[in-house]
Design a protein around this motif. Structure first.
Motif, PDB file in Angstrom:
ATOM      1  N   ILE A  35      34.541  11.016  52.167  1.00 44.67           N
ATOM      2  CA  ILE A  35      35.594  10.691  53.134  1.00 44.67           C
ATOM      3  C   ILE A  35      35.797   9.182  53.167  1.00 44.67           C
ATOM      4  O   ILE A  35      34.902   8.433  53.587  1.00 44.67           O
ATOM      5  N   TRP A  36      36.955   8.736  52.712  1.00 45.21           N
ATOM      6  CA  TRP A  36      37.306   7.318  52.806  1.00 45.21           C
ATOM      7  C   TRP A  36      37.978   7.068  54.158  1.00 45.21           C
ATOM      8  O   TRP A  36      38.891   7.808  54.560  1.00 45.21           O
ATOM      9  N   SER A  37      37.539   6.024  54.857  1.00 43.50           N
ATOM     10  CA  SER A  37      38.093   5.740  56.183  1.00 43.50           C
ATOM     11  C   SER A  37      37.866   4.277  56.530  1.00 43.50           C
ATOM     12  O   SER A  37      37.110   3.566  55.864  1.00 43.50           O
ATOM     13  N   ASP A  38      38.534   3.842  57.588  1.00 48.37           N
ATOM     14  CA  ASP A  38      38.321   2.490  58.111  1.00 48.37           C
ATOM     15  C   ASP A  38      38.159   2.576  59.625  1.00 48.37           C
ATOM     16  O   ASP A  38      38.797   3.409  60.287  1.00 48.37           O
ATOM     17  N   ILE A  39      37.308   1.725  60.146  1.00 47.26           N
ATOM     18  CA  ILE A  39      36.973   1.751  61.567  1.00 47.26           C
ATOM     19  C   ILE A  39      38.181   1.462  62.439  1.00 47.26           C
ATOM     20  O   ILE A  39      38.292   1.959  63.566  1.00 47.26           O
ATOM     21  N   SER A  40      39.114   0.692  61.947  1.00 48.65           N
ATOM     22  CA  SER A  40      40.278   0.305  62.745  1.00 48.65           C
ATOM     23  C   SER A  40      41.369   1.370  62.767  1.00 48.65           C
ATOM     24  O   SER A  40      42.394   1.198  63.420  1.00 48.65           O
ATOM     25  N   CYS A  41      41.160   2.479  62.070  1.00 51.97           N
ATOM     26  CA  CYS A  41      42.177   3.510  61.908  1.00 51.97           C
ATOM     27  C   CYS A  41      42.000   4.631  62.935  1.00 51.97           C
ATOM     28  O   CYS A  41      41.023   5.389  62.855  1.00 51.97           O
ATOM     29  N   PRO A  42      42.928   4.779  63.888  1.00 55.66           N
ATOM     30  CA  PRO A  42      42.778   5.847  64.886  1.00 55.66           C
ATOM     31  C   PRO A  42      42.847   7.239  64.281  1.00 55.66           C
ATOM     32  O   PRO A  42      42.183   8.164  64.756  1.00 55.66           O
ATOM     33  N   TRP A  43      43.631   7.402  63.218  1.00 48.41           N
ATOM     34  CA  TRP A  43      43.716   8.715  62.580  1.00 48.41           C
ATOM     35  C   TRP A  43      42.428   9.071  61.852  1.00 48.41           C
ATOM     36  O   TRP A  43      42.109  10.255  61.681  1.00 48.41           O
ATOM     37  N   CYS A  44      41.669   8.069  61.421  1.00 42.56           N
ATOM     38  CA  CYS A  44      40.350   8.334  60.836  1.00 42.56           C
ATOM     39  C   CYS A  44      39.399   8.868  61.899  1.00 42.56           C
ATOM     40  O   CYS A  44      38.599   9.779  61.642  1.00 42.56           O
ATOM     41  N   PHE A  45      39.469   8.291  63.089  1.00 42.14           N
ATOM     42  CA  PHE A  45      38.684   8.743  64.238  1.00 42.14           C
ATOM     43  C   PHE A  45      39.007  10.208  64.546  1.00 42.14           C
ATOM     44  O   PHE A  45      38.114  11.050  64.700  1.00 42.14           O
ATOM     45  N   ILE A  46      40.282  10.534  64.578  1.00 43.94           N
ATOM     46  CA  ILE A  46      40.722  11.902  64.862  1.00 43.94           C
ATOM     47  C   ILE A  46      40.394  12.831  63.689  1.00 43.94           C
ATOM     48  O   ILE A  46      39.926  13.964  63.886  1.00 43.94           O
ATOM     49  N   GLY A  47      40.625  12.352  62.472  1.00 46.25           N
ATOM     50  CA  GLY A  47      40.354  13.169  61.295  1.00 46.25           C
ATOM     51  C   GLY A  47      38.887  13.537  61.164  1.00 46.25           C
ATOM     52  O   GLY A  47      38.549  14.651  60.743  1.00 46.25           O
ATOM     53  N   ARG A  60      32.866   6.879  52.869  1.00 51.61           N
ATOM     54  CA  ARG A  60      33.147   5.817  51.907  1.00 51.61           C
ATOM     55  C   ARG A  60      34.004   4.723  52.550  1.00 51.61           C
ATOM     56  O   ARG A  60      34.771   4.975  53.479  1.00 51.61           O
ATOM     57  N   SER A  61      33.885   3.518  52.028  1.00 48.70           N
ATOM     58  CA  SER A  61      34.541   2.351  52.621  1.00 48.70           C
ATOM     59  C   SER A  61      35.977   2.182  52.152  1.00 48.70           C
ATOM     60  O   SER A  61      36.291   2.373  50.976  1.00 48.70           O
ATOM     61  N   PHE A  62      36.833   1.786  53.100  1.00 48.93           N
ATOM     62  CA  PHE A  62      38.236   1.475  52.809  1.00 48.93           C
ATOM     63  C   PHE A  62      38.682   0.474  53.871  1.00 48.93           C
ATOM     64  O   PHE A  62      38.612   0.759  55.062  1.00 48.93           O
ATOM     65  N   GLU A  63      39.143  -0.705  53.439  1.00 43.99           N
ATOM     66  CA  GLU A  63      39.622  -1.722  54.387  1.00 43.99           C
ATOM     67  C   GLU A  63      41.144  -1.692  54.456  1.00 43.99           C
ATOM     68  O   GLU A  63      41.817  -1.881  53.451  1.00 43.99           O
ATOM     69  N   LEU A  64      41.666  -1.497  55.647  1.00 48.97           N
ATOM     70  CA  LEU A  64      43.114  -1.499  55.814  1.00 48.97           C
ATOM     71  C   LEU A  64      43.693  -2.909  55.847  1.00 48.97           C
ATOM     72  O   LEU A  64      44.849  -3.107  55.500  1.00 48.97           O
ATOM     73  N   ASP A  65      42.894  -3.877  56.258  1.00 51.48           N
ATOM     74  CA  ASP A  65      43.386  -5.257  56.356  1.00 51.48           C
ATOM     75  C   ASP A  65      42.305  -6.211  55.856  1.00 51.48           C
ATOM     76  O   ASP A  65      41.737  -6.985  56.620  1.00 51.48           O
ATOM     77  N   PRO A  66      41.985  -6.167  54.559  1.00 48.83           N
ATOM     78  CA  PRO A  66      40.863  -6.956  54.043  1.00 48.83           C
ATOM     79  C   PRO A  66      41.068  -8.465  54.085  1.00 48.83           C
ATOM     80  O   PRO A  66      40.102  -9.219  53.997  1.00 48.83           O
ATOM     81  N   GLN A  67      42.321  -8.904  54.202  1.00 48.51           N
ATOM     82  CA  GLN A  67      42.584 -10.345  54.213  1.00 48.51           C
ATOM     83  C   GLN A  67      42.423 -10.978  55.598  1.00 48.51           C
ATOM     84  O   GLN A  67      42.473 -12.201  55.730  1.00 48.51           O
ATOM     85  N   LEU A  68      42.244 -10.158  56.614  1.00 46.77           N
ATOM     86  CA  LEU A  68      42.141 -10.677  57.977  1.00 46.77           C
ATOM     87  C   LEU A  68      40.796 -11.371  58.161  1.00 46.77           C
ATOM     88  O   LEU A  68      39.736 -10.786  57.917  1.00 46.77           O
ATOM     89  N   ASN A  69      40.836 -12.643  58.598  1.00 47.07           N
ATOM     90  CA  ASN A  69      39.607 -13.433  58.723  1.00 47.07           C
ATOM     91  C   ASN A  69      39.174 -13.662  60.164  1.00 47.07           C
ATOM     92  O   ASN A  69      38.040 -14.073  60.409  1.00 47.07           O
ATOM     93  N   ASP A  70      40.076 -13.421  61.115  1.00 50.37           N
ATOM     94  CA  ASP A  70      39.719 -13.649  62.502  1.00 50.37           C
ATOM     95  C   ASP A  70      39.887 -12.360  63.290  1.00 50.37           C
ATOM     96  O   ASP A  70      40.377 -11.361  62.786  1.00 50.37           O
ATOM     97  N   LEU A 103      31.103  -4.149  59.087  1.00 51.21           N
ATOM     98  CA  LEU A 103      30.825  -2.811  59.602  1.00 51.21           C
ATOM     99  C   LEU A 103      30.628  -1.817  58.452  1.00 51.21           C
ATOM    100  O   LEU A 103      29.749  -0.948  58.509  1.00 51.21           O
ATOM    101  N   HIS A 104      31.419  -1.976  57.405  1.00 50.83           N
ATOM    102  CA  HIS A 104      31.245  -1.104  56.241  1.00 50.83           C
ATOM    103  C   HIS A 104      29.899  -1.374  55.568  1.00 50.83           C
ATOM    104  O   HIS A 104      29.241  -0.433  55.081  1.00 50.83           O
ATOM    105  N   ARG A 105      29.476  -2.622  55.546  1.00 52.05           N
ATOM    106  CA  ARG A 105      28.163  -2.931  54.959  1.00 52.05           C
ATOM    107  C   ARG A 105      27.052  -2.258  55.775  1.00 52.05           C
ATOM    108  O   ARG A 105      26.103  -1.691  55.214  1.00 52.05           O
ATOM    109  N   LEU A 106      27.182  -2.298  57.089  1.00 51.02           N
ATOM    110  CA  LEU A 106      26.188  -1.647  57.941  1.00 51.02           C
ATOM    111  C   LEU A 106      26.181  -0.132  57.742  1.00 51.02           C
ATOM    112  O   LEU A 106      25.118   0.504  57.817  1.00 51.02           O
TER     113      LEU A 106
END
Length: 237
Positions: free
Chosen positions: A5-17, A39-49, A100-103
Motif C-alpha cells: 500500500i503506497w500512501s502519504d501521511i498528509s493524504c486524507p484519502w489514504c487515512f480513509i482508504g 510503502r512510501s509516497f511523498e505528495l509534496d517532496p519539495q516542501l521544506n517548511d 515520517l516515512h523514514r520512521l
C-alpha cells in the motif's frame, strides 16, 4: 499473499482508504495468510517548511471559494466518520513527510509499521497537534512500541532509511502510480484510490483465487498408469 500500500501521511484519502481496506481484510477468510506492507509516497517532496493549511490556501490550491473549501473538508470529515474515524474539520499543518516515512521503515523492522501509521494518521487528522514536530513524532513512535533512543537516533541521521523511502517511490513510479492511496495485491491486482470495502474484498478474493489455478488434465480421463493402491493399468501388447 502480500498487499503493498503506497500512501502519504498528509493524504486524507489514504487515512480513509486504510480503514476501508482494514474492514475488507477483517472479513477475508484467509486474512491470516495476508502480509500488509506500507510503502512510501511523498505528495509534496519539495516542501521544506511547515505551513498551516488555511482555508484560503486550500481554496486557492483547488480553485474553490473559501466556502466551497470548507464544505469539501466537511464532506471528508463525514466520510471519515462513517468509517469510524475521528476527523477534525479545521485545517491542519502541512509539511515534508520524509522523516515520517523514514520512521515507518524503522517501525517495519520491528513489526510495528501498521501501529505507527495508524497513530500518525490519527495525530494528523484527529488531533490539534502537528505531526511535523519532532518531539511529537518521537511520542507517537514510542506509543507504537519503538525505543525512544533508537527513534531519536534515526531522526537525527537524515540518511537512515532514506534509501528505503526512495526505493518505494521509484517502485511506485515504475508501476505508474501518480497518486495515493495505491494498493497492489499479490503483485497482480492494482487498486487505485480509497475504494469502498467491497472493492477491496473482491480484489482480495480474485487475487487468492488466481494463486490457486485450476488443473487441466490432458489425454483423457483413464491414462495408463498406477494408482495409490499399486494397481496398474494393463495395456494390450
Amino acid at each position: 499473499m502480500r498487499v503493498d500500500i503506497w500512501s502519504d501521511i498528509s493524504c486524507p484519502w489514504c487515512f480513509i482508504g486504510k480503514a476501508r481496506f482494514k474492514t475488507a481484510l477483517a472479513a477475508f477468510p484467509h486474512k491470516g495468510d495476508v502480509k500488509v506492507v506500507h510503502r512510501s509516497f511523498e505528495l509534496d517532496p519539495q516542501l521544506n517548511d511547515v505551513r498551516p493549511t488555511t482555508g484560503a490556501a486550500h481554496a486557492r490550491k483547488y480553485g474553490l471559494t473559501p466556502a466551497q473549501a470548507r464544505a469539501a473538508e466537511e464532506n471528508l470529515a463525514d466520510i471519515a466518520r462513517r468509517e469510524g474515524l475521528e476527523y477534525l474539520v479545521d485545517f491542519r499543518d502541512h509539511g515534508n513527510t520524509f522523516d515520517l516515512h523514514r520512521l515507518l521503515h524503522l517501525a517495519a523492522d520491528h513489526g510495528l509499521q501498521d501501529e505507527l501509521l495508524s497513530l500518525v494518521y490519527e495525530g494528523n487528522f484527529a488531533t490539534e497537534r502537528s505531526v511535523y514536530d519532532s518531539d511529537y513524532q518521537v511520542e507517537l513512535a514510542v506509543r507504537a512500541g519503538l525505543d525512544e533512543a533508537e527513534v531519536r537516533t534515526v531522526l537525527a541521521d537524515k540518511q537512515a532509511y532514506a534509501h528505503q523511502v526512495r526505493q518505494d517511490e521509484a517502485e511506485a513510479a515504475r508501476l505508474g502510480a501518480t497518486g495515493v492511496p495505491f494498493f497492489v495485491i499479490d503483485g497482480k491486482f492494482g487498486v487505485s484510490g480509497a475504494q469502498p470495502a467491497e472493492v477491496f474484498s473482491e480484489a482480495l478474493q480474485r487475487a487468492w483465487a488466481d494463486r490457486e489455478p485450476t488443473l487441466t488434465v490432458l489425454g483423457g480421463t483413464s491414462p495408463a498408469g498406477c494408482d495409490v493402491n499399486g494397481a496398474c493399468d494393463v495395456q494390450p501388447v
